[in-house]
Design a protein around this motif. Structure first.
Motif, PDB file in Angstrom:
ATOM      1  N   MET A   1       0.860  -1.196   0.000  1.00  0.00           N
ATOM      2  CA  MET A   1       0.000   0.000   0.000  1.00  0.00           C
ATOM      3  C   MET A   1       0.886   1.232   0.000  1.00  0.00           C
ATOM      4  N   SER A   2       0.726   2.101  -0.922  1.00  0.00           N
ATOM      5  CA  SER A   2       1.465   3.359  -0.968  1.00  0.00           C
ATOM      6  C   SER A   2       0.468   4.501  -1.035  1.00  0.00           C
ATOM      7  N   ILE A   3       0.557   5.412  -0.061  1.00  0.00           N
ATOM      8  CA  ILE A   3      -0.383   6.530   0.026  1.00  0.00           C
ATOM      9  C   ILE A   3       0.387   7.819  -0.183  1.00  0.00           C
ATOM     10  N   SER A   4      -0.061   8.677  -1.065  1.00  0.00           N
ATOM     11  CA  SER A   4       0.595   9.955  -1.294  1.00  0.00           C
ATOM     12  C   SER A   4       0.098  10.974  -0.287  1.00  0.00           C
ATOM     13  N   GLY A   5       1.022  11.618   0.403  1.00  0.00           N
ATOM     14  CA  GLY A   5       0.649  12.635   1.361  1.00  0.00           C
ATOM     15  C   GLY A   5       0.660  14.007   0.725  1.00  0.00           C
ATOM     16  N   ALA A  51      14.775   3.491   3.760  1.00  0.00           N
ATOM     17  CA  ALA A  51      14.688   2.124   3.244  1.00  0.00           C
ATOM     18  C   ALA A  51      14.241   1.122   4.300  1.00  0.00           C
ATOM     19  N   GLY A  52      13.857   1.617   5.484  1.00  0.00           N
ATOM     20  CA  GLY A  52      13.292   0.732   6.496  1.00  0.00           C
ATOM     21  C   GLY A  52      14.255   0.206   7.533  1.00  0.00           C
ATOM     22  N   ALA A  59       6.288  -6.372  14.413  1.00  0.00           N
ATOM     23  CA  ALA A  59       5.245  -5.356  14.564  1.00  0.00           C
ATOM     24  C   ALA A  59       4.686  -5.001  13.193  1.00  0.00           C
ATOM     25  N   GLU A  60       3.491  -4.424  13.199  1.00  0.00           N
ATOM     26  CA  GLU A  60       2.905  -3.893  11.975  1.00  0.00           C
ATOM     27  C   GLU A  60       3.432  -2.474  11.792  1.00  0.00           C
ATOM     28  N   VAL A  61       4.270  -2.276  10.769  1.00  0.00           N
ATOM     29  CA  VAL A  61       4.969  -1.007  10.593  1.00  0.00           C
ATOM     30  C   VAL A  61       4.391  -0.243   9.407  1.00  0.00           C
ATOM     31  N   THR A  62       4.135   1.041   9.618  1.00  0.00           N
ATOM     32  CA  THR A  62       3.776   1.955   8.543  1.00  0.00           C
ATOM     33  C   THR A  62       4.952   2.891   8.318  1.00  0.00           C
ATOM     34  N   ALA A  63       5.493   2.874   7.109  1.00  0.00           N
ATOM     35  CA  ALA A  63       6.654   3.698   6.778  1.00  0.00           C
ATOM     36  C   ALA A  63       6.208   5.022   6.177  1.00  0.00           C
ATOM     37  N   VAL A  64       6.760   6.109   6.704  1.00  0.00           N
ATOM     38  CA  VAL A  64       6.451   7.453   6.209  1.00  0.00           C
ATOM     39  C   VAL A  64       7.745   8.110   5.746  1.00  0.00           C
ATOM     40  N   MET A  70      13.162   6.926  -1.798  1.00  0.00           N
ATOM     41  CA  MET A  70      13.433   6.097  -0.634  1.00  0.00           C
ATOM     42  C   MET A  70      12.316   5.095  -0.394  1.00  0.00           C
ATOM     43  N   LEU A  71      11.078   5.515  -0.544  1.00  0.00           N
ATOM     44  CA  LEU A  71       9.970   4.584  -0.345  1.00  0.00           C
ATOM     45  C   LEU A  71      10.019   3.434  -1.350  1.00  0.00           C
ATOM     46  N   ASP A  72      10.503   3.707  -2.551  1.00  0.00           N
ATOM     47  CA  ASP A  72      10.615   2.649  -3.549  1.00  0.00           C
ATOM     48  C   ASP A  72      11.609   1.573  -3.121  1.00  0.00           C
ATOM     49  N   GLN A  73      12.549   1.927  -2.242  1.00  0.00           N
ATOM     50  CA  GLN A  73      13.520   0.958  -1.740  1.00  0.00           C
ATOM     51  C   GLN A  73      13.058   0.275  -0.459  1.00  0.00           C
ATOM     52  N   HIS A  74      11.954   0.751   0.087  1.00  0.00           N
ATOM     53  CA  HIS A  74      11.450   0.184   1.341  1.00  0.00           C
ATOM     54  C   HIS A  74      10.729  -1.133   1.056  1.00  0.00           C
ATOM     55  N   PRO A  75      11.036  -2.194   1.819  1.00  0.00           N
ATOM     56  CA  PRO A  75      10.462  -3.501   1.519  1.00  0.00           C
ATOM     57  C   PRO A  75       9.063  -3.727   2.077  1.00  0.00           C
ATOM     58  N   GLY A  76       8.580  -2.838   2.915  1.00  0.00           N
ATOM     59  CA  GLY A  76       7.316  -3.076   3.613  1.00  0.00           C
ATOM     60  C   GLY A  76       6.089  -2.836   2.755  1.00  0.00           C
ATOM     61  N   PRO A  77       4.939  -3.354   3.194  1.00  0.00           N
ATOM     62  CA  PRO A  77       3.694  -3.208   2.425  1.00  0.00           C
ATOM     63  C   PRO A  77       2.953  -1.905   2.680  1.00  0.00           C
ATOM     64  N   LYS A  78       3.241  -1.231   3.808  1.00  0.00           N
ATOM     65  CA  LYS A  78       2.509  -0.006   4.161  1.00  0.00           C
ATOM     66  C   LYS A  78       3.455   1.179   4.083  1.00  0.00           C
ATOM     67  N   LYS A  79       3.266   2.001   3.041  1.00  0.00           N
ATOM     68  CA  LYS A  79       4.162   3.114   2.794  1.00  0.00           C
ATOM     69  C   LYS A  79       3.348   4.371   2.504  1.00  0.00           C
ATOM     70  N   VAL A  80       3.733   5.470   3.154  1.00  0.00           N
ATOM     71  CA  VAL A  80       2.993   6.727   3.040  1.00  0.00           C
ATOM     72  C   VAL A  80       3.969   7.834   2.653  1.00  0.00           C
ATOM     73  N   LEU A  81       3.668   8.519   1.556  1.00  0.00           N
ATOM     74  CA  LEU A  81       4.475   9.650   1.122  1.00  0.00           C
ATOM     75  C   LEU A  81       3.969  10.899   1.841  1.00  0.00           C
ATOM     76  N   ALA A  82       4.698  11.335   2.858  1.00  0.00           N
ATOM     77  CA  ALA A  82       4.264  12.479   3.666  1.00  0.00           C
ATOM     78  C   ALA A  82       5.444  13.001   4.462  1.00  0.00           C
ATOM     79  N   SER A  83       5.314  14.211   4.979  1.00  0.00           N
ATOM     80  CA  SER A  83       6.348  14.805   5.818  1.00  0.00           C
ATOM     81  C   SER A  83       6.015  14.588   7.288  1.00  0.00           C
TER      82      SER A  83
END
Length: 259
Positions: A1-5, A51-52, A59-64, A70-83
């Protein structure tokens, strides 16, 4: 999941993030310190996740992160583009928040730390104190320009502690074989600074002009070849760890989260 902030800050790591994971490999000793501080949290938001690195695997991790590179290199399923200053989450949405070597990139440090406190019940921030002594030999002997750059970016540790309302500050002396290639990692392995790939993975080096860096690296190379560096720093070669001011700041719930 990738969410644009929302927001459009041009992230430094959009420029330097290519190949980042090859040099910035998480060190297990720092990982252990961070994971203990997270207190068994089941849900974690990693702000400035990159990159995580150092995220718990249980744990269930949400990456921001504000950088899509950088998010493209992150291996996790939950990724949010935000500050950090505008986290798109409800209050207390997470058991814990973590931020590792990122607060110096935020436009509004206090605003970002307020957001960490708002969205989580426990906060862990790994950062560097610019007021700590000694400083890395690289600065005094080869690139004093780093001093001005770093002191302009990093907030004194006391300010981070106050803004978070922290209850714990844990030192992290850097091991001589530290695997995460940020600037301080090679304090006992100076030859690594000669590698442009290693330097590119450091936001400090990446922001300095080649007209400064290349002559400095030529001087370092000459000192390594002549033995002058080893003569000046023979004491470092006997040390296993060095305290250069890196600290893990912990705030919020003092009791571990339920497992």
């Amino acid at each position: 999941m990738s969410i644009s902030g929302a927001g459009g800050m041009s992230a430094t790591y959009d420029r330097i993030g290519i190949g980042y994971r090859h040099v910035r490999r998480p060190d297990p000793r720092l990982a252990e310190l961070v994971h203990r501080a997270l207190g068994g949290a089941r849900t974690v938001v990693d702000v400035g996740a990159g990159a995580g690195s150092y995220e718990p695997t249980d744990a269930e991790v949400t990456a921001v992160d504000p950088s899509q590179v950088m998010l493209d290199q992150h291996p996790g399923p939950k990724k949010v583009l935000a500050s950090a200053e505008h986290l798109p989450f409800e209050d207390n949405a997470f058991d814990a928040a973590m931020a590792v070597m990122t607060v110096h990139h935020w436009n509004d440090l206090r605003g970002g730390l307020r957001e960490l406190r708002r969205v989580s019940r426990r906060q862990t921030v790994f950062t560097w104190d610019p007021e700590h002594q000694p400083e890395l030999w690289l600065i005094d002997e080869y690139l004093p320009e780093i001093r001005d750059l770093e002191h302009a970016r990093f907030t004194p540790l006391s300010d981070v502690v106050e803004a978070l309302g922290a209850h714990t500050v844990l030192p992290f002396p850097v091991p001589h074989d530290f695997t995460d290639g940020f600037q301080i990692a090679y304090w006992r392995r100076p030859e690594h600074y000669l590698d442009p790939v290693v330097r590119q993975a450091s936001s400090t080096f990446a922001q300095l002009p080649p007209s400064l860096v290349e002559p400095a690296m030529a001087r370092l190379r000459a000192d390594l070849e002549s033995g002058a560096w080893r003569h000046r720093h023979a004491d470092l070669l006997e040390r296993e760890h060095m305290d250069y001011g890196y600290r893990l700041v912990v705030a919020g719930e003092e009791e571990p989260c339920a497992a």
